[in-house]
Design a protein around this motif. Structure first.
Motif, PDB file in Angstrom:
ATOM      1  N   TRP A 294       0.851  -1.197   0.000  1.00  0.00           N
ATOM      2  CA  TRP A 294       0.000   0.000   0.000  1.00  0.00           C
ATOM      3  C   TRP A 294       0.891   1.253   0.000  1.00  0.00           C
ATOM      4  N   ASN A 295       1.848   1.288   0.914  1.00  0.00           N
ATOM      5  CA  ASN A 295       2.749   2.445   1.003  1.00  0.00           C
ATOM      6  C   ASN A 295       3.551   2.631  -0.281  1.00  0.00           C
ATOM      7  N   ARG A 296       4.040   1.519  -0.847  1.00  0.00           N
ATOM      8  CA  ARG A 296       4.842   1.619  -2.076  1.00  0.00           C
ATOM      9  C   ARG A 296       4.020   2.180  -3.220  1.00  0.00           C
ATOM     10  N   LEU A 297       2.793   1.680  -3.401  1.00  0.00           N
ATOM     11  CA  LEU A 297       1.962   2.135  -4.510  1.00  0.00           C
ATOM     12  C   LEU A 297       1.541   3.589  -4.339  1.00  0.00           C
ATOM     13  N   GLU A 298       1.249   3.998  -3.095  1.00  0.00           N
ATOM     14  CA  GLU A 298       0.883   5.399  -2.877  1.00  0.00           C
ATOM     15  C   GLU A 298       2.044   6.328  -3.201  1.00  0.00           C
ATOM     16  N   ALA A 299       3.265   5.916  -2.840  1.00  0.00           N
ATOM     17  CA  ALA A 299       4.444   6.732  -3.153  1.00  0.00           C
ATOM     18  C   ALA A 299       4.651   6.828  -4.658  1.00  0.00           C
ATOM     19  N   GLU A 300       4.530   5.696  -5.356  1.00  0.00           N
ATOM     20  CA  GLU A 300       4.705   5.721  -6.810  1.00  0.00           C
ATOM     21  C   GLU A 300       3.612   6.538  -7.479  1.00  0.00           C
ATOM     22  N   ALA A 302       1.952   9.085  -6.138  1.00  0.00           N
ATOM     23  CA  ALA A 302       2.210  10.507  -5.887  1.00  0.00           C
ATOM     24  C   ALA A 302       3.289  11.031  -6.831  1.00  0.00           C
ATOM     25  N   ALA A 303       4.335  10.229  -7.034  1.00  0.00           N
ATOM     26  CA  ALA A 303       5.413  10.652  -7.940  1.00  0.00           C
ATOM     27  C   ALA A 303       4.907  10.753  -9.365  1.00  0.00           C
ATOM     28  N   ALA A 304       4.063   9.806  -9.773  1.00  0.00           N
ATOM     29  CA  ALA A 304       3.550   9.817 -11.141  1.00  0.00           C
ATOM     30  C   ALA A 304       2.656  11.024 -11.385  1.00  0.00           C
ATOM     31  N   ARG A 305       1.903  11.410 -10.383  1.00  0.00           N
ATOM     32  CA  ARG A 305       1.018  12.562 -10.551  1.00  0.00           C
ATOM     33  C   ARG A 305       1.785  13.878 -10.599  1.00  0.00           C
ATOM     34  N   ASN A 306       3.018  13.887 -10.037  1.00  0.00           N
ATOM     35  CA  ASN A 306       3.821  15.115 -10.030  1.00  0.00           C
ATOM     36  C   ASN A 306       4.677  15.283 -11.285  1.00  0.00           C
ATOM     37  N   ASP A 307       4.758  14.235 -12.118  1.00  0.00           N
ATOM     38  CA  ASP A 307       5.531  14.350 -13.361  1.00  0.00           C
ATOM     39  C   ASP A 307       4.877  15.429 -14.289  1.00  0.00           C
ATOM     40  N   ARG A 308       5.719  16.154 -15.088  1.00  0.00           N
ATOM     41  CA  ARG A 308       5.290  17.073 -16.148  1.00  0.00           C
ATOM     42  C   ARG A 308       5.843  16.657 -17.473  1.00  0.00           C
ATOM     43  N   PRO A 309       5.048  16.134 -18.478  1.00  0.00           N
ATOM     44  CA  PRO A 309       3.596  15.884 -18.373  1.00  0.00           C
ATOM     45  C   PRO A 309       3.332  14.544 -17.678  1.00  0.00           C
ATOM     46  N   ALA A 310       2.123  14.354 -17.035  1.00  0.00           N
ATOM     47  CA  ALA A 310       1.734  13.126 -16.322  1.00  0.00           C
ATOM     48  C   ALA A 310       1.422  12.003 -17.314  1.00  0.00           C
ATOM     49  N   ASP A 311       1.793  10.761 -16.936  1.00  0.00           N
ATOM     50  CA  ASP A 311       1.506   9.565 -17.741  1.00  0.00           C
ATOM     51  C   ASP A 311       0.186   8.971 -17.248  1.00  0.00           C
ATOM     52  N   GLU A 312      -0.915   9.339 -17.926  1.00  0.00           N
ATOM     53  CA  GLU A 312      -2.245   8.955 -17.456  1.00  0.00           C
ATOM     54  C   GLU A 312      -2.445   7.446 -17.424  1.00  0.00           C
ATOM     55  N   SER A 313      -1.890   6.736 -18.393  1.00  0.00           N
ATOM     56  CA  SER A 313      -2.073   5.279 -18.416  1.00  0.00           C
ATOM     57  C   SER A 313      -1.365   4.624 -17.227  1.00  0.00           C
ATOM     58  N   ARG A 314      -0.158   5.151 -16.903  1.00  0.00           N
ATOM     59  CA  ARG A 314       0.562   4.587 -15.751  1.00  0.00           C
ATOM     60  C   ARG A 314      -0.174   4.909 -14.455  1.00  0.00           C
ATOM     61  N   ALA A 316      -3.417   5.339 -14.089  1.00  0.00           N
ATOM     62  CA  ALA A 316      -4.596   4.470 -14.034  1.00  0.00           C
ATOM     63  C   ALA A 316      -4.217   3.064 -13.583  1.00  0.00           C
ATOM     64  N   LYS A 317      -3.068   2.591 -14.085  1.00  0.00           N
ATOM     65  CA  LYS A 317      -2.625   1.252 -13.691  1.00  0.00           C
ATOM     66  C   LYS A 317      -2.292   1.195 -12.204  1.00  0.00           C
ATOM     67  N   LEU A 318      -1.583   2.234 -11.707  1.00  0.00           N
ATOM     68  CA  LEU A 318      -1.221   2.265 -10.293  1.00  0.00           C
ATOM     69  C   LEU A 318      -2.445   2.395  -9.405  1.00  0.00           C
ATOM     70  N   GLU A 319      -3.421   3.191  -9.850  1.00  0.00           N
ATOM     71  CA  GLU A 319      -4.650   3.339  -9.079  1.00  0.00           C
ATOM     72  C   GLU A 319      -5.407   2.017  -8.974  1.00  0.00           C
ATOM     73  N   ALA A 320      -5.444   1.262 -10.075  1.00  0.00           N
ATOM     74  CA  ALA A 320      -6.114  -0.044 -10.062  1.00  0.00           C
ATOM     75  C   ALA A 320      -5.394  -1.014  -9.129  1.00  0.00           C
ATOM     76  N   GLU A 321      -4.052  -0.998  -9.180  1.00  0.00           N
ATOM     77  CA  GLU A 321      -3.284  -1.880  -8.298  1.00  0.00           C
ATOM     78  C   GLU A 321      -3.491  -1.510  -6.825  1.00  0.00           C
ATOM     79  N   LEU A 322      -3.536  -0.201  -6.542  1.00  0.00           N
ATOM     80  CA  LEU A 322      -3.741   0.245  -5.173  1.00  0.00           C
ATOM     81  C   LEU A 322      -5.120  -0.155  -4.671  1.00  0.00           C
ATOM     82  N   GLN A 323      -6.132  -0.020  -5.514  1.00  0.00           N
ATOM     83  CA  GLN A 323      -7.483  -0.405  -5.126  1.00  0.00           C
ATOM     84  C   GLN A 323      -7.566  -1.899  -4.835  1.00  0.00           C
ATOM     85  N   ALA A 324      -6.853  -2.691  -5.657  1.00  0.00           N
ATOM     86  CA  ALA A 324      -6.835  -4.139  -5.440  1.00  0.00           C
ATOM     87  C   ALA A 324      -6.186  -4.484  -4.107  1.00  0.00           C
TER      88      ALA A 324
END
Length: 682
Positions: A294-300, A302-314, A316-324
């Motif tokens: 849980w902690n690892r996915l939340e950190a990744e 947060a980092a993915a959301r701070n990228d310029r430009p953001a990788d929306e597909s990545r 979405a994948k991390l959000e799905a993994e975190l929800q699981a």
């Protein structure tokens, strides 16, 4: 029509009539010295061994008591049974299975002193002994895999208690511990899975989960538990005291509800998680891994959301993994139908007027039966409310006058066909008096002296000369033996003096297991959920949906009968015709009927024909097609002996005459399965 209408009106007003009755509890009668002087309530004594004239006949202390009574009546015991009858008798008694041809040959070849005792020790050390002894106990406990009543819902984890009972007998658990764990294992050893499973004894009875009033449901279950404890452990029929003072025994309505009060704060209606170190460790490991992931996915994330430009597909994948990870559930914890103490300790215990759950009487506290106390009419005052473990401790005191008498009498019944007290669950005023009260007390005192070991008790009984006596007049007996036998039959028609062995029919489970064993197809796999073998088509056509889903693994269909699924509202057909007891009530001794459906079932059922066919196949393989060899092996597998010359000749002639028929050998096998000699123990 008019009578029906009147009945409907009366029935409609019954609650009002009940509520209008006197709500005063009946006065509790005292327990008198005369009450306590009844044979079963007297303090246990260890009588001296009686003197006998023919002391050479006696192998064990048991024999002295039996012989002394016979000699006092001028009678002589029967001679010893022949070796084949004795081997078959003790093997079925201790294991519920027939002796195998190899075991028969080994016993016949062993002519050294102590050969029979070595057989007994081998049988007692087998798991089959635990399975056999467990079946007797499950009859008492009202065991079934379903609730009963209209819906007869499945109890998916009831089998855990059945397996615990088998293990307890196999391991020779001391009887005092066996009793204590079944009443209060969760209190005595709260970290032990097995101790919790043992309390399944309290949950074995029928139940109606869908009843309109849960208060009535709980009231009925608690009354059933109380009555069962009275009959199983105390040998007293207490259930009528739920409504009124006992009409014959010194047990008041107050006594009944004081005994019930031990269980008033116990949840007997639900399944609960079982304590397990492995399960706890697995859950802790799961939770630790879940937090880390849980902690690892939340950190990744947060980092993915701070990228310029953001990788929306990545993202979405991390959000799905975190929800699981968030929704993941820990590994399932094993559940059991076990007792748990409830938290509503503020609730009280009460006497219920006339046994009506709607009519609460005076408050009561948990207490032991007054009649067992020597110097007081009520239990001594306690600093705190007594618990189930206190009841268990009281019941397992070595000097308890009822508990040890009851259990040694049950073991005696298992080996001699009836107890020293014929009413095994009724040691009260309406029960039978013991035929040998001194022997009963001696055995009751001996059990604690032997560490409460039931195996030692069984061994003591089956190695006695009294157990080894013949059940019928032997053709080789001399004139003196024949005359003594006739005198014994004339003077003691019902064999109350145990001067001979009584013939006994095998019970339903032993008949089925013996047929599977003889055919060589008995599956010895142990434990687990109940097995559902196929049912006859005529039964299947009457079933409701999913009432009897057949177990997929065909090998399981040939497992020992104790592992078959027990449905209260549908008895396995073979068990039904051979008097398997109703699981709604505790059964101390099975009935033994002789009916036409028994013979029809053995002769015509698909199960009988399959066993006969499989036995015939085995005989063909083992004998190279030689009829005489087939008959010899057939008799040994089914009857535990060799055929005599006349039997051999007739059987060989039958096979030769039917040599063109593929079913001749199967027909002969089926015929032997239908012999009285197969169904009865000599």
């Amino acid at each position: 029509m008019r009578q029906s209408l009147i009945g409907l009106i009366v029935f409609s007003f019954l609650p009002l009539i009940a509520s209008a009755e006197d709500d005063t509890a009946p006065a509790e009668p005292p327990v008198t010295e005369s009450d306590r002087d009844f044979w079963s309530f007297r303090p246990l004594e260890r009588p001296a061994l009686p003197n006998v004239e023919n002391s050479d006949w006696c192998r064990t202390p048991i024999d002295r008591f039996i012989l002394a009574r016979l000699e006092s009546d001028g009678l002589q015991p029967a001679p010893e049974a022949d070796r084949h009858a004795l081997l078959r008798r003790v093997t079925f008694d201790l294991t519920g299975l027939p002796p195998s041809p190899a075991e028969i040959a080994s016993f016949e070849a062993d002519r050294r002193p102590g050969a029979y005792e070595r057989v007994v020790d081998r049988l007692l050390s087998s798991r089959a002994y635990g399975e056999r002894s467990a079946q007797h106990w499950l009859d008492l406990a009202r065991y079934a895999d379903t609730d009963g009543f209209e819906h007869d819902l499945v109890r998916p984890n009831a089998w855990r208690y059945r397996d615990w009972v088998i293990d307890a007998f196999s391991d020779d658990m001391p009887y005092d511990e066996f009793v204590r764990l079944q009443l209060a294992g969760d209190e005595i050893n709260p970290e032990s899975t097995a101790a919790h499973v043992a309390t399944g004894f309290l949950m074995c009875g029928p139940d109606m989960p869908d009843i309109n009033l849960q208060e009535e449901r709980r009231h009925t279950v608690l009354n059933g538990v109380t009555a069962t404890i009275g009959s199983v452990f105390l040998g007293l029929q207490l259930e009528c005291a739920a409504c009124h003072h006992h009409k014959y025994d010194p047990v008041s309505q107050h006594d009944f509800y004081r005994l019930r009060a031990f269980f008033d704060f116990t949840d007997l209606l639900n399944e609960h998680p079982l304590p397990s170190r492995d399960a706890k460790a697995a859950k802790a490991a799961f939770q630790a891994n879940q937090r880390a992931e849980w902690n690892r996915l939340e950190a990744e994330l947060a980092a993915a959301r701070n990228d310029r430009p953001a990788d929306e597909s990545r993202i979405a994948k991390l959000e799905a993994e975190l929800q699981a990870v968030k929704t993941a559930k820990p590994p399932p914890v094993p559940m059991g139908r076990v007792a748990r103490n409830r938290s509503d300790s503020d609730a009280g215990s009460y006497l219920w007027l006339r046994g009506d759950f709607r009519r609460r009487g005076p408050a009561v506290e948990p207490a032991f039966l007054r009649v067992v106390y020597e110097d007081a009419d009520s239990a001594p005052e306690q600093p705190a409310r007594l618990r189930r473990s206190d009841l268990a401790d009281w019941l397992t005191q070595p000097e308890h006058p009822l508990v040890t008498r009851v259990i040694v009498n049950r073991v005696w019944q298992q080996h001699f066909g009836r107890g020293l007290c014929a009413t095994a669950s009724d040691f009260g005023f309406m029960g039978e008096w013991p035929t040998h009260p001194e022997l009963l007390d001696w055995l009751a005192r001996e059990l604690p002296r032997q560490g409460w070991s039931l195996k030692k008790l069984h061994r003591l009984m089956v190695t006695s000369t009294a157990y080894r006596t013949a059940s019928y007049r032997g053709p080789e007996w001399n004139r003196r033996q024949r005359d003594a036998w006739q005198d014994l039959l004339s003077a003691d028609t019902d064999n109350d003096l145990f001067g001979r062995m009584s013939r006994r029919r095998l019970d339903a489970e032993a008949i089925r297991d013996a047929m599977l064993s003889a055919s060589g197809t008995l599956c010895r796999q142990a434990g687990g959920p109940g097995i559902r073998p196929p049912l006859p088509n005529e039964v299947v056509g009457t079933l409701l949906k999913n009432q009897w889903p057949v177990t997929e693994n065909e090998t399981d269909h040939r497992r020992r009968s104790i592992y078959l699924f027990v449905r209260r509202n549908l008895t396995y057909p073979m068990f039904d015709v051979f008097d398997r007891p109703d699981t709604n009530r505790s059964c101390p001794r099975r009935g033994e009927t002789t009916t036409a459906p028994q013979a029809l079932h053995l002769l015509n059922s698909g199960f009988s024909r399959r066993c006969a066919d499989e036995l015939a196949d085995r005989l063909r393989t083992a004998s190279d097609g030689e009829p005489a060899a087939q008959v010899e092996l057939l008799y040994r597998r089914v009857l535990g002996r060799s055929p005599d010359s006349a039997e051999l000749q007739r059987a060989v002639e039958f096979l030769n005459q039917g040599s063109e028929s593929e079913t001749a050998l199967s027909d002969l096998c089926l015929a032997l399965f239908n012999l009285n000699e197969f169904l009865y123990l000599d």
